[in-house]
Design an enzyme around this catalytic site. Sequence first.
Site, PDB file in Angstrom:
ATOM      1  N   ASN A 150       0.753  -1.350  -0.043  1.00  0.00           N
ATOM      2  CA  ASN A 150      -0.036   0.088   0.091  1.00  0.00           C
ATOM      3  C   ASN A 150       0.944   1.314   0.009  1.00  0.00           C
ATOM      4  OD1 ASN A 150       0.482  -0.896   2.672  1.00  0.00           O
ATOM      5  ND2 ASN A 150      -1.344   0.162   3.554  1.00  0.00           N
ATOM      6  N   GLU A 166       0.445   5.209   0.592  1.00  0.00           N
ATOM      7  CA  GLU A 166      -0.675   6.332   1.298  1.00  0.00           C
ATOM      8  C   GLU A 166      -0.246   7.574   0.925  1.00  0.00           C
ATOM      9  OE1 GLU A 166      -1.121   5.457   5.348  1.00  0.00           O
ATOM     10  OE2 GLU A 166      -2.393   3.679   4.936  1.00  0.00           O
ATOM     11  N   CYS A 220      -4.264   0.719  -2.488  1.00  0.00           N
ATOM     12  CA  CYS A 220      -3.941  -0.818  -1.652  1.00  0.00           C
ATOM     13  C   CYS A 220      -3.021  -1.679  -2.536  1.00  0.00           C
ATOM     14  CB  CYS A 220      -5.082  -1.264  -1.693  1.00  0.00           C
ATOM     15  SG  CYS A 220      -6.671  -0.710  -0.642  1.00  0.00           S
ATOM     16  N   GLU A 280      -3.078  -4.669  -3.172  1.00  0.00           N
ATOM     17  CA  GLU A 280      -3.656  -5.537  -4.183  1.00  0.00           C
ATOM     18  C   GLU A 280      -3.599  -4.995  -5.558  1.00  0.00           C
ATOM     19  OE1 GLU A 280      -4.684  -4.889  -1.220  1.00  0.00           O
ATOM     20  OE2 GLU A 280      -5.953  -6.531  -0.256  1.00  0.00           O
ATOM     21  N   CYS A 311     -10.134  -4.922   0.140  1.00  0.00           N
ATOM     22  CA  CYS A 311     -11.337  -4.285   0.461  1.00  0.00           C
ATOM     23  C   CYS A 311     -12.095  -4.202  -0.790  1.00  0.00           C
ATOM     24  CB  CYS A 311     -10.877  -2.680   0.478  1.00  0.00           C
ATOM     25  SG  CYS A 311     -10.195  -2.013  -1.073  1.00  0.00           S
ATOM     26  N   CYS A 329     -10.785  -3.319  -4.331  1.00  0.00           N
ATOM     27  CA  CYS A 329      -9.970  -4.371  -4.863  1.00  0.00           C
ATOM     28  C   CYS A 329     -10.406  -5.668  -5.430  1.00  0.00           C
ATOM     29  CB  CYS A 329      -8.805  -4.682  -3.873  1.00  0.00           C
ATOM     30  SG  CYS A 329      -7.442  -3.089  -3.436  1.00  0.00           S
TER      31      CYS A 329
HETATM   32  N1  THU Z   1      -5.195  -1.765   2.469  1.00  0.00           N
HETATM   33  C1  THU Z   1      -4.595  -2.594   1.760  1.00  0.00           C
HETATM   34  O1  THU Z   1      -3.433  -2.251   1.233  1.00  0.00           O
HETATM   35  N2  THU Z   1      -5.210  -3.986   1.398  1.00  0.00           N
HETATM   36  C2  THU Z   1      -6.156  -4.246   1.781  1.00  0.00           C
HETATM   37  O2  THU Z   1      -6.486  -5.297   1.811  1.00  0.00           O
HETATM   38  C3  THU Z   1      -6.858  -3.338   2.986  1.00  0.00           C
HETATM   39  C4  THU Z   1      -6.469  -2.030   3.161  1.00  0.00           C
HETATM   40  C5  THU Z   1      -4.597  -0.408   3.001  1.00  0.00           C
HETATM   41  C6  THU Z   1      -4.988   0.741   2.657  1.00  0.00           C
HETATM   42  C7  THU Z   1      -4.641   1.871   3.642  1.00  0.00           C
HETATM   43  O3  THU Z   1      -3.344   2.223   3.125  1.00  0.00           O
HETATM   44  C8  THU Z   1      -4.561   0.816   5.124  1.00  0.00           C
HETATM   45  O4  THU Z   1      -4.410  -0.572   4.371  1.00  0.00           O
HETATM   46  C9  THU Z   1      -5.611   1.131   5.910  1.00  0.00           C
HETATM   47  O5  THU Z   1      -6.915   1.031   5.424  1.00  0.00           O
END
Ligand code: THU
Length: 135
Positions: free
Chosen positions: A46, A48, A57, A59, A91, A94
């Site tokens: 991920n 941010e 994310c 994925e 999520c 994704c």
């Molecule tokens: N996140 C992912 O990268 N993948 C997931 O399956 C769930 C959430 C990340 C997004 C954000 O940077 C952090 O996790 C918290 O939501």
Amino acid sequence: MALLDAADTLLDQARIARENAHAPYSRFPVGAALLTDDGRVFTGCNVENASYGLTICAERVAVFKAVSEGVRNFRAIAVIGPEDDLPCSPCGACRQVLHEFNPTLRVIAPSGPGSSRVWTLSELLPHAFGAERLV
Ligand code: THU
């Protein structure tokens, strides 16, 4: 190689990818490893942003890396959140992106110390909206 043999390796690759997560706001690092039909693996973490909504994310990073390299035949994806032993299921956004390329994709997650579980994407996203509705 049987999928379950590959599952541990894929989870290990996801764990390594997680080390590159840029998650200073959530402090929730995630790694993903996407297995293609021809045995290649594309990883993601991920990423941010101070403008929170721009976060992507792990994925989707893995999928977009693969597609941008001309690869779109996917077999499985392993996802790992901050804890090595707890599942981190993808999520909704994704799930939709993964569905675009393989509605029967296997999604691998840890399920306890040294164990993993596998979902199919159609279990995670039943009655999905897809390309067939657009033709
Ligand atoms: N996140 C992912 O990268 N993948 C997931 O399956 C769930 C959430 C990340 C997004 C954000 O940077 C952090 O996790 C918290 O939501």
